[in-house]
Design a protein around this motif. Structure first.
Motif, PDB file in Angstrom:
ATOM      1  N   LEU B 291      61.687  33.255  -7.445  1.00  0.00           N
ATOM      2  CA  LEU B 291      62.027  34.653  -7.219  1.00  0.00           C
ATOM      3  C   LEU B 291      62.049  35.355  -8.567  1.00  0.00           C
ATOM      4  N   HIS B 305      62.015  43.028  -0.625  1.00  0.00           N
ATOM      5  CA  HIS B 305      63.234  43.467  -1.288  1.00  0.00           C
ATOM      6  C   HIS B 305      64.442  42.680  -0.774  1.00  0.00           C
ATOM      7  N   VAL B 306      65.424  42.541  -1.666  1.00  0.00           N
ATOM      8  CA  VAL B 306      66.565  41.671  -1.378  1.00  0.00           C
ATOM      9  C   VAL B 306      67.439  42.329  -0.320  1.00  0.00           C
ATOM     10  N   LEU B 309      72.466  38.556  -0.345  1.00  0.00           N
ATOM     11  CA  LEU B 309      72.511  37.406  -1.240  1.00  0.00           C
ATOM     12  C   LEU B 309      73.881  36.765  -1.183  1.00  0.00           C
ATOM     13  N   TYR B 318      69.077  33.917  -1.631  1.00  0.00           N
ATOM     14  CA  TYR B 318      68.607  35.282  -1.399  1.00  0.00           C
ATOM     15  C   TYR B 318      67.908  35.334  -0.060  1.00  0.00           C
ATOM     16  N   VAL B 320      65.226  37.652   1.563  1.00  0.00           N
ATOM     17  CA  VAL B 320      64.306  38.688   1.121  1.00  0.00           C
ATOM     18  C   VAL B 320      63.474  39.175   2.310  1.00  0.00           C
ATOM     19  N   TRP B 346      71.171  43.337  -4.682  1.00  0.00           N
ATOM     20  CA  TRP B 346      70.882  43.937  -3.367  1.00  0.00           C
ATOM     21  C   TRP B 346      69.842  45.037  -3.493  1.00  0.00           C
TER      22      TRP B 346
END
Lengths: 304, 364
Positions: B291, B305-306, B309, B318, B320, B346
């Motif tokens: 990552l 996008h995260v 987590l 994470y 994603v 985030w």
């Protein structure tokens, strides 16, 4: 304020006291007090009054005459021995018959288990007296049951030993037979309760370590069911030793058991101190081994 | 070929209409720790009970050290078992429990037996507790009594049914290593039944993963983890990201897949069974996914996008979001620090990448 204080106190302590206290009240009123009355009666003097005993006056306050008679009169000693013998044999036979039944109960499926347990308890649903009378009919000289046993006996033994019928009624044999029949559930149920708790893995572990099924029974099952054996044994032995109805109905009148003597002394002889003394002696005879047992039981539990 | 120490040959077991074990064949070498791994009801315990002799196979045969075990009752098998419940005799002392099996060693003298019991107690460090009753010792000590009792007669095969399940986490780790060292010292072949993949991975030399009475895969912990042969095994051992994929073509030594969930194509390790146009499953372990904020040089890179987590201390997990999938990735928190030390936060846009060698193609 004070009533509120009381109710608060009661909520905190009262319920606990009530719950613990009630059984004690029950025991004191319905067991200890009557026993003390019987104990007092046993050392009174028999008089032609109503009730037929008295203390003081021209009579000694404590009269141990009744106990002296128990110890010296062969009739009472014999009755005690007969009672203990019959009760012991009954308890042993109940154990021999009941153990496989209790063990079997733990080895069948749940649904069968409930049906079989039901069958063990079912006889209690008919009158006890009726069942004793049924046995009297079966044991009688002209019954099919006696006839069957007679035929079997005559078939098995030399011709000289042949009998017309087997004299079963009015004997210790009849007393033991009916007592075993009557008390068997009292043996089976505690045995079942103690066997049912055993972990079946223990049997498998013993087998796995090289024991055949008979050795598994001896090493694992039997020692662990000892509390059940003792409980069942007591539940049969104690009431059987004091049994009145069965020996009266099917027993030998010239070989009375102790319950019969107590009854006779109370009603026919009207010698209440004597009856009370026999009752106390019987109680002591029964209670002492029970107390020794529960002492060791408590010790064993305490070490857990 | 030399006859293997334990050979299970086409063994099946049915209870009425229910088939608990279906045509299981496997071999175990002498001195091996072999684990039967699977969820409850997968047949692993039934298989173990057949080895102990408590159940007879409906079909198939078991050979131990060249001897056919059919019809041999449990008390005649050189196989001892450590029960999940330990099954210690509650009315006997620790010493008597350990010595129970030795009663059947007719050739042993009383002194020999006592010496063997002492040796066993020493092995499991229970010598000071020899005279205690089972209810006077702890759960971990009871487990060691069970082990010593099962080892006392020097079995050819020791069966362990969920040996660590009843212990708490700390004790479990300690016991795991103790079991391994005892196995090493005694040289007895261990067969361990467990539902705990970690337990199987650390204890065993080889693992058989079972499901619904069948053996799905047999291999070393590494083989099972890195090269699962089915979706079930991949999902059962560790966590895995799996995606539906279609085989586009072979680019030796790789396989090109179209993975709609990731919104692109993926290069993966080739599997001979896959054919062009076939629907397969692509599986990637979370820790194999790299990552980063920047696109890496790896063949398989995707942006997302995260979404979520979770911080575990030594690493973070994470989640994603990609066009049509939620991917889990483990990243080691190599730097020390506060929030700033994390790889991403985030809602950060990140790049996920993994090596073709880490991409597993599952045909089954």
């Amino acid at each position: 304020m004070s009533t509120e204080g009381f109710s608060r106190w009661f909520d905190r302590k009262g319920w606990v006291g009530l719950v613990i206290g009630l059984p004690y009240v029950w025991l004191v009123v319905l067991f200890l007090l009557p026993f003390l009355i019987v104990l007092a009666m046993s050392v009174a003097t028999n008089t032609p009054t109503a009730p037929p005993f008295s203390f003081g006056g021209e009579h000694p306050w404590i009269n141990l005459g009744a106990y002296e008679r128990i110890a010296t009169d062969g009739l009472y000693v014999r009755a005690f021995l007969t009672s203990i013998f019959n009760a012991f044999v009954s308890a042993m036979l109940c154990l021999l018959i009941g153990y496989p039944m209790a063990l079997g109960l733990t080895r069948v499926s749940k649904s069968w288990r409930n049906i079989l347990l039901m069958l063990v308890i079912l006889p209690f649903w008919t009158s006890f007296l009726l069942r004793v009378y049924a046995w009297m009919g079966l044991m009688g000289k002209n019954s099919w049951f006696n006839g069957l046993l007679t035929d079997a006996w005559n078939f098995l033994v030399p011709i000289d030993w042949a009998v017309k019928s087997i004299p079963m009624m009015n004997s210790n044999f009849a007393v033991v037979l009916v007592m075993v029949y009557t008390y068997l559930p009292f043996m089976i149920l505690p045995l079942y309760a103690s066997l049912e708790r055993l972990d079946p893995n223990l049997d498998e572990a013993a087998m796995d370590l090289g024991s055949r099924p008979a050795q598994v029974f001896r090493d694992v099952t039997l020692p662990q069911s000892l509390p059940g054996i003792i409980a069942g044994g007591m539940l049969v032995f104690i009431p059987a030793a004091g049994e009145l109805v069965i020996p009266t109905l099917v027993g030998n009148a010239s070989q009375p058991m102790i319950g019969r003597l107590i009854s006779d002394e109370f009603s026919q002889a009207r010698d209440w101190p004597m009856a009370a003394a026999i009752a106390v002696a019987l109680l002591v005879l029964m209670v002492v081994p029970t107390m020794i047992y529960s002492h060791y039981q408590a010790k064993a539990e305490g070490s857990k | 070929m030399e006859e293997p120490f334990l050979r299970i040959e086409g063994v099946s077991k049915s209870f009425g209409v229910f088939q608990a074990v279906k045509d299981v064949s496997l071999t175990v070498g002498k001195g091996e720790i072999f684990a039967l791994l699977g969820g409850s009801g997968c047949g692993k315990t039934t298989l173990l009970r057949m080895l102990a002799g408590f159940e007879e196979p409906t079909a198939g045969k078991i050979f131990l050290d060249g001897r056919d075990m059919s019809g041999v009752p449990p008390w005649e098998r050189p196989v001892h078992m450590m029960f999940q419940s330990y099954a210690i005799f509650p009315h006997m002392t620790v010493e008597a429990n350990v010595g129970y099996g030795l009663k059947h060693e007719k050739a042993m003298s009383k002194a020999d037996r006592a010496a063997r019991v002492a040796e066993m107690l020493d092995l499991v460090q229970l010598t000071p507790f020899a005279k205690r009753k089972p209810h006077q010792i702890s759960g971990g000590q009871r487990q060691r009594v069970a082990l010593a009792r099962a080892l006392a007669r020097q079995p050819k095969l020791l069966l362990l049914d969920e040996p660590l399940a009843a212990l708490d986490k700390k004790l479990r780790e300690h016991t795991q290593f103790e079991l391994m060292s005892i196995q090493e010292r005694t040289g007895v072949t261990f067969i361990v039944v467990t539902h705990d993949q970690e337990e199987a991975m650390t204890l065993a030399d080889r693992i058989a993963v079972m499901d619904k009475g069948e053996v799905k895969q047999i291999g070393s912990p590494t083989e099972i983890y890195e090269f699962p042969n089915s979706r079930f095994v991949a999902g059962f051992i560790g966590s895995v990201n799996s995606f539906e994929a279609t085989v586009i073509g072979r680019e030796r030594p790789h396989l090109r897949l179209s993975v709609p969930g990731l919104g692109g194509e993926v290069l993966a390790r080739d599997v001979p069974a896959a054919v062009e146009g076939q629907k397969v499953t692509l599986a990637v372990r979370p820790e194999k996914i790299l990552l980063g904020k920047e696109r890496s040089a790896s063949a398989n890179s995707f942006q997302g996008h995260v979404k979520d987590l979770a911080y575990f201390g030594k690493d973070s997990l994470y989640r994603v979001a990609l066009p049509d999938a939620l991917v889990q990735a483990h990243a080691v928190n190599a730097r020390r620090g506060d929030e700033g030390a994390r790889v991403a936060d985030w809602n950060d846009d990140v790049w996920l990448s993994f090596e073709p060698a880490s991409a597993i193609v599952l045909v089954g």
